[in-house]
Design a protein around this motif. Structure first.
Motif, PDB file in Angstrom:
ATOM      1  N   MET A  48     -32.796 -13.069 -21.433  1.00 56.54           N
ATOM      2  CA  MET A  48     -32.790 -11.849 -20.362  1.00 56.54           C
ATOM      3  C   MET A  48     -33.374 -12.503 -19.107  1.00 56.54           C
ATOM      4  SD  MET A  48     -34.107  -8.487 -22.594  1.00 56.54           S
ATOM      5  CE  MET A  48     -33.803  -7.504 -21.111  1.00 56.54           C
ATOM      6  N   SER A  49     -34.435 -13.183 -19.109  1.00 58.23           N
ATOM      7  CA  SER A  49     -35.066 -13.786 -18.108  1.00 58.23           C
ATOM      8  C   SER A  49     -34.048 -14.851 -17.683  1.00 58.23           C
ATOM      9  CB  SER A  49     -36.399 -14.307 -18.432  1.00 58.23           C
ATOM     10  OG  SER A  49     -37.405 -13.609 -18.883  1.00 58.23           O
ATOM     11  N   ALA A  50     -33.470 -15.696 -18.146  1.00 56.35           N
ATOM     12  CA  ALA A  50     -32.730 -16.684 -17.730  1.00 56.35           C
ATOM     13  C   ALA A  50     -31.501 -16.249 -16.939  1.00 56.35           C
ATOM     14  CB  ALA A  50     -32.222 -17.638 -18.821  1.00 56.35           C
ATOM     15  N   GLY A  51     -30.919 -15.173 -17.751  1.00 62.04           N
ATOM     16  CA  GLY A  51     -29.627 -14.347 -17.085  1.00 62.04           C
ATOM     17  C   GLY A  51     -29.763 -13.563 -15.983  1.00 62.04           C
ATOM     18  N   ALA A  52     -31.075 -13.081 -15.923  1.00 61.14           N
ATOM     19  CA  ALA A  52     -31.325 -12.312 -14.704  1.00 61.14           C
ATOM     20  C   ALA A  52     -31.451 -13.173 -13.714  1.00 61.14           C
ATOM     21  CB  ALA A  52     -32.450 -11.464 -14.871  1.00 61.14           C
ATOM     22  N   ILE A  53     -32.292 -14.514 -13.604  1.00 61.92           N
ATOM     23  CA  ILE A  53     -32.466 -15.319 -12.552  1.00 61.92           C
ATOM     24  C   ILE A  53     -31.207 -15.875 -12.252  1.00 61.92           C
ATOM     25  CG2 ILE A  53     -33.733 -17.598 -12.075  1.00 61.92           C
ATOM     26  CD1 ILE A  53     -35.579 -16.700 -13.860  1.00 61.92           C
ATOM     27  N   GLY A  54     -30.319 -16.439 -13.166  1.00 60.31           N
ATOM     28  CA  GLY A  54     -29.014 -16.939 -12.844  1.00 60.31           C
ATOM     29  C   GLY A  54     -28.292 -15.887 -12.095  1.00 60.31           C
ATOM     30  N   GLN A  55     -28.104 -14.840 -12.465  1.00 63.14           N
ATOM     31  CA  GLN A  55     -27.282 -13.874 -11.525  1.00 63.14           C
ATOM     32  C   GLN A  55     -27.684 -13.434 -10.395  1.00 63.14           C
ATOM     33  OE1 GLN A  55     -24.336 -12.155 -12.938  1.00 63.14           O
ATOM     34  NE2 GLN A  55     -24.260 -12.359 -10.946  1.00 63.14           N
ATOM     35  N   PHE A  56     -29.218 -13.357 -10.146  1.00 59.84           N
ATOM     36  CA  PHE A  56     -29.506 -13.282  -8.852  1.00 59.84           C
ATOM     37  C   PHE A  56     -29.166 -14.501  -7.767  1.00 59.84           C
ATOM     38  CE2 PHE A  56     -32.567 -14.438  -5.359  1.00 59.84           C
ATOM     39  CZ  PHE A  56     -32.962 -13.160  -4.866  1.00 59.84           C
ATOM     40  N   PHE A  57     -29.144 -15.677  -8.196  1.00 62.95           N
ATOM     41  CA  PHE A  57     -28.691 -16.622  -7.411  1.00 62.95           C
ATOM     42  C   PHE A  57     -27.176 -16.623  -7.260  1.00 62.95           C
ATOM     43  CE2 PHE A  57     -32.552 -18.663  -8.632  1.00 62.95           C
ATOM     44  CZ  PHE A  57     -33.130 -19.237  -7.394  1.00 62.95           C
ATOM     45  N   ALA A  58     -26.417 -16.111  -8.322  1.00 61.94           N
ATOM     46  CA  ALA A  58     -25.112 -16.044  -8.200  1.00 61.94           C
ATOM     47  C   ALA A  58     -24.433 -14.765  -7.532  1.00 61.94           C
ATOM     48  CB  ALA A  58     -24.360 -16.241  -9.496  1.00 61.94           C
ATOM     49  N   SER A  59     -25.265 -13.913  -7.211  1.00 63.05           N
ATOM     50  CA  SER A  59     -24.812 -12.536  -6.811  1.00 63.05           C
ATOM     51  C   SER A  59     -23.905 -12.510  -5.477  1.00 63.05           C
ATOM     52  CB  SER A  59     -26.070 -11.691  -6.311  1.00 63.05           C
ATOM     53  OG  SER A  59     -25.806 -10.372  -6.239  1.00 63.05           O
ATOM     54  N   PRO A  60     -24.324 -13.505  -4.365  1.00 58.00           N
ATOM     55  CA  PRO A  60     -23.411 -13.458  -3.207  1.00 58.00           C
ATOM     56  C   PRO A  60     -21.814 -14.030  -3.526  1.00 58.00           C
ATOM     57  CG  PRO A  60     -25.423 -14.767  -2.953  1.00 58.00           C
ATOM     58  CD  PRO A  60     -25.391 -14.360  -4.163  1.00 58.00           C
ATOM     59  N   THR A  61     -21.734 -14.686  -4.708  1.00 58.03           N
ATOM     60  CA  THR A  61     -20.367 -15.040  -4.887  1.00 58.03           C
ATOM     61  C   THR A  61     -19.845 -13.844  -5.725  1.00 58.03           C
ATOM     62  OG1 THR A  61     -21.116 -16.079  -7.164  1.00 58.03           O
ATOM     63  CG2 THR A  61     -20.927 -17.511  -5.327  1.00 58.03           C
ATOM     64  N   ASP A  62     -20.466 -13.074  -6.489  1.00 52.56           N
ATOM     65  CA  ASP A  62     -19.963 -11.806  -7.002  1.00 52.56           C
ATOM     66  C   ASP A  62     -19.567 -10.955  -6.050  1.00 52.56           C
ATOM     67  OD1 ASP A  62     -19.420 -11.205  -9.700  1.00 52.56           O
ATOM     68  OD2 ASP A  62     -21.448 -10.779 -10.431  1.00 52.56           O
ATOM     69  N   LEU A  63     -20.355 -10.780  -4.917  1.00 50.01           N
ATOM     70  CA  LEU A  63     -20.135  -9.846  -3.901  1.00 50.01           C
ATOM     71  C   LEU A  63     -18.484 -10.256  -3.279  1.00 50.01           C
ATOM     72  CD1 LEU A  63     -20.834  -7.657  -1.943  1.00 50.01           C
ATOM     73  CD2 LEU A  63     -21.916  -9.453  -0.340  1.00 50.01           C
ATOM     74  N   VAL A  64     -18.474 -11.384  -2.770  1.00 47.03           N
ATOM     75  CA  VAL A  64     -17.031 -11.838  -2.365  1.00 47.03           C
ATOM     76  C   VAL A  64     -16.088 -11.511  -3.394  1.00 47.03           C
ATOM     77  CG1 VAL A  64     -15.881 -13.805  -1.621  1.00 47.03           C
ATOM     78  CG2 VAL A  64     -18.204 -13.536  -0.768  1.00 47.03           C
ATOM     79  N   LYS A  65     -16.045 -11.984  -4.432  1.00 53.22           N
ATOM     80  CA  LYS A  65     -15.371 -11.652  -5.783  1.00 53.22           C
ATOM     81  C   LYS A  65     -14.680 -10.360  -5.713  1.00 53.22           C
ATOM     82  CE  LYS A  65     -16.221 -10.596  -9.860  1.00 53.22           C
ATOM     83  NZ  LYS A  65     -16.602 -10.756 -11.338  1.00 53.22           N
ATOM     84  N   VAL A  66     -15.735  -9.554  -5.836  1.00 52.10           N
ATOM     85  CA  VAL A  66     -15.383  -8.039  -6.214  1.00 52.10           C
ATOM     86  C   VAL A  66     -14.623  -7.628  -4.865  1.00 52.10           C
ATOM     87  CG1 VAL A  66     -16.434  -5.727  -6.040  1.00 52.10           C
ATOM     88  CG2 VAL A  66     -17.284  -7.518  -7.637  1.00 52.10           C
ATOM     89  N   GLN A  67     -14.803  -7.891  -3.553  1.00 48.10           N
ATOM     90  CA  GLN A  67     -14.118  -7.410  -2.324  1.00 48.10           C
ATOM     91  C   GLN A  67     -12.858  -8.105  -2.401  1.00 48.10           C
ATOM     92  OE1 GLN A  67     -16.418  -7.426   1.163  1.00 48.10           O
ATOM     93  NE2 GLN A  67     -18.354  -6.455   0.341  1.00 48.10           N
ATOM     94  N   MET A  68     -12.719  -9.309  -2.713  1.00 47.97           N
ATOM     95  CA  MET A  68     -11.111 -10.069  -2.678  1.00 47.97           C
ATOM     96  C   MET A  68     -10.457  -9.375  -3.546  1.00 47.97           C
ATOM     97  SD  MET A  68     -12.145 -14.102  -1.955  1.00 47.97           S
ATOM     98  CE  MET A  68     -10.351 -14.232  -1.463  1.00 47.97           C
ATOM     99  N   GLN A  69     -11.057  -8.985  -4.888  1.00 51.72           N
ATOM    100  CA  GLN A  69     -10.262  -8.623  -5.942  1.00 51.72           C
ATOM    101  C   GLN A  69      -9.550  -7.110  -5.582  1.00 51.72           C
ATOM    102  OE1 GLN A  69     -13.156  -8.257  -9.143  1.00 51.72           O
ATOM    103  NE2 GLN A  69     -12.261  -9.815 -10.336  1.00 51.72           N
TER     104      GLN A  69
END
Length: 311
Positions: free
Chosen positions: A138-159
């Motif tokens: 859980m801790s590793a997933g949360a930390i990894g997702q925090f760092f990757a969140s900007p790319t998720d934002l761009v992905k959702v908007q481009m979709q």
């Protein structure tokens, strides 16, 4: 003394994976995740479109935005994208998605190993208890997702760009680089992390569901059925763990998608939702509790396909 002088040379003669084990695992994990992402990306695009369909809060933002959209289900939504936008549009937003998986999977793997080996530690018999796996995952997933969140934002908007074109709205971005630059210029660094709270919550819940259910189902099957520790057992455990992870994580994923896709003012502030809690309340009040599980089926299918146990 001789041993100390020879050690650096001996280390340099080792294969790269042995000299830099965590770097190697980071690279391998990121590459495997990128390939899996490209193969299953149409499911992710379909999931995003389903999560946005029938968004009650959109009715408050402009007369044209509030037009009702029929809820078509996973297969009809995917077929509609192909018919209305073209086959290749099923991969619209794939580039930032690959970036996201490289960052998320790599950071999660390295962080998990650090937490397991240096923070939580193994038991005296060198085993790693389930509760420690869950906490570490859980801790590793949360930390990894925090760092990757900007790319998720761009992905959702481009979709959602193809849908905007069909609705006669202007496109927001010309490409991935332009998307990052525009979001940064309008909302600053903080704007790149819009929706990070439900994003991190989702990652933690998904990892918890994956790790606990996979291990429990696998041990149950080995102890109570004739099944052996093979691909069949792994597949059954993966299906079950993906189901639990999807049940736990889909509501946060719906909230994340809607916050990331909402229109914003010139200061980068959302026009539909004030916070994750506000988005959750509006969805339940305007569309019912079941709306939190829009896109559940493609979410489950992706989790079953993408699940790789960390231990």
């Amino acid at each position: 003394m001789l041993h100390a002088e020879c050690y650096p040379q001996e280390k340099r003669s080792l294969p790269f994976p042995e000299r830099w084990p965590r770097t190697s695992k980071f690279a391998l994990s990121a590459c495997a995740a990128a390939v899996a992402e490209l193969v299953t990306f149409p499911l992710d695009l379909t999931k995003t479109r389903l999560q946005i369909q029938g968004e009650a809060a959109v009715g408050r933002y402009g007369p044209a935005a509030g037009r009702a959209v029929p809820y078509r289900g996973m297969l009809r939504t995917a077929a509609g994208i192909v018919q209305e936008e073209g086959l290749l549009k099923l991969w619209q937003g794939a580039t930032p998605a690959v970036y996201r998986h490289i960052v998320y999977s790599g950071v999660r793997m390295v962080t998990y190993e650090h937490i397991r080996d240096s923070v939580l530690g193994r038991a005296e018999d060198e085993s790693f208890p389930l509760w420690r796996s869950v906490v570490g995952g859980m801790s590793a997933g949360a930390i990894g997702q925090f760092f990757a969140s900007p790319t998720d934002l761009v992905k959702v908007q481009m979709q959602m760009e193809g849908k905007r074109r069909l609705e006669g709205k202007p496109l927001r971005f010309r490409g991935v680089h332009h998307a990052f630059v525009k979001i940064l210029s309008e909302g600053g660094i903080r704007g790149l992390w819009a929706g990070w709270v439900p994003n991190v919550q989702r990652a933690a819940l998904v990892n918890m569901g994956d790790l606990t259910t996979y291990d429990s189902v696998k041990h149950f099957l080995l102890l109570n059925t004739p099944l052996q520790d093979n691909s069949v057992t792994h597949s059954i455990a993966s299906v079950c763990s993906g189901l639990v992870a999807a049940i736990l994580g889909t509501p946060a994923d719906v909230v994340k998608t809607r916050i990331m896709n909402q229109p914003r003012d010139k200061q980068g502030r959302g026009l539909l939702y004030k916070s994750s809690a506000d988005c959750l309340i509006q969805a339940i009040q305007g569309e019912g509790f079941i709306s939190l599980y829009k896109g559940f089926l493609p979410t489950w299918m992706r989790m079953v396909n993408d699940f790789f146990p960390l231990f």
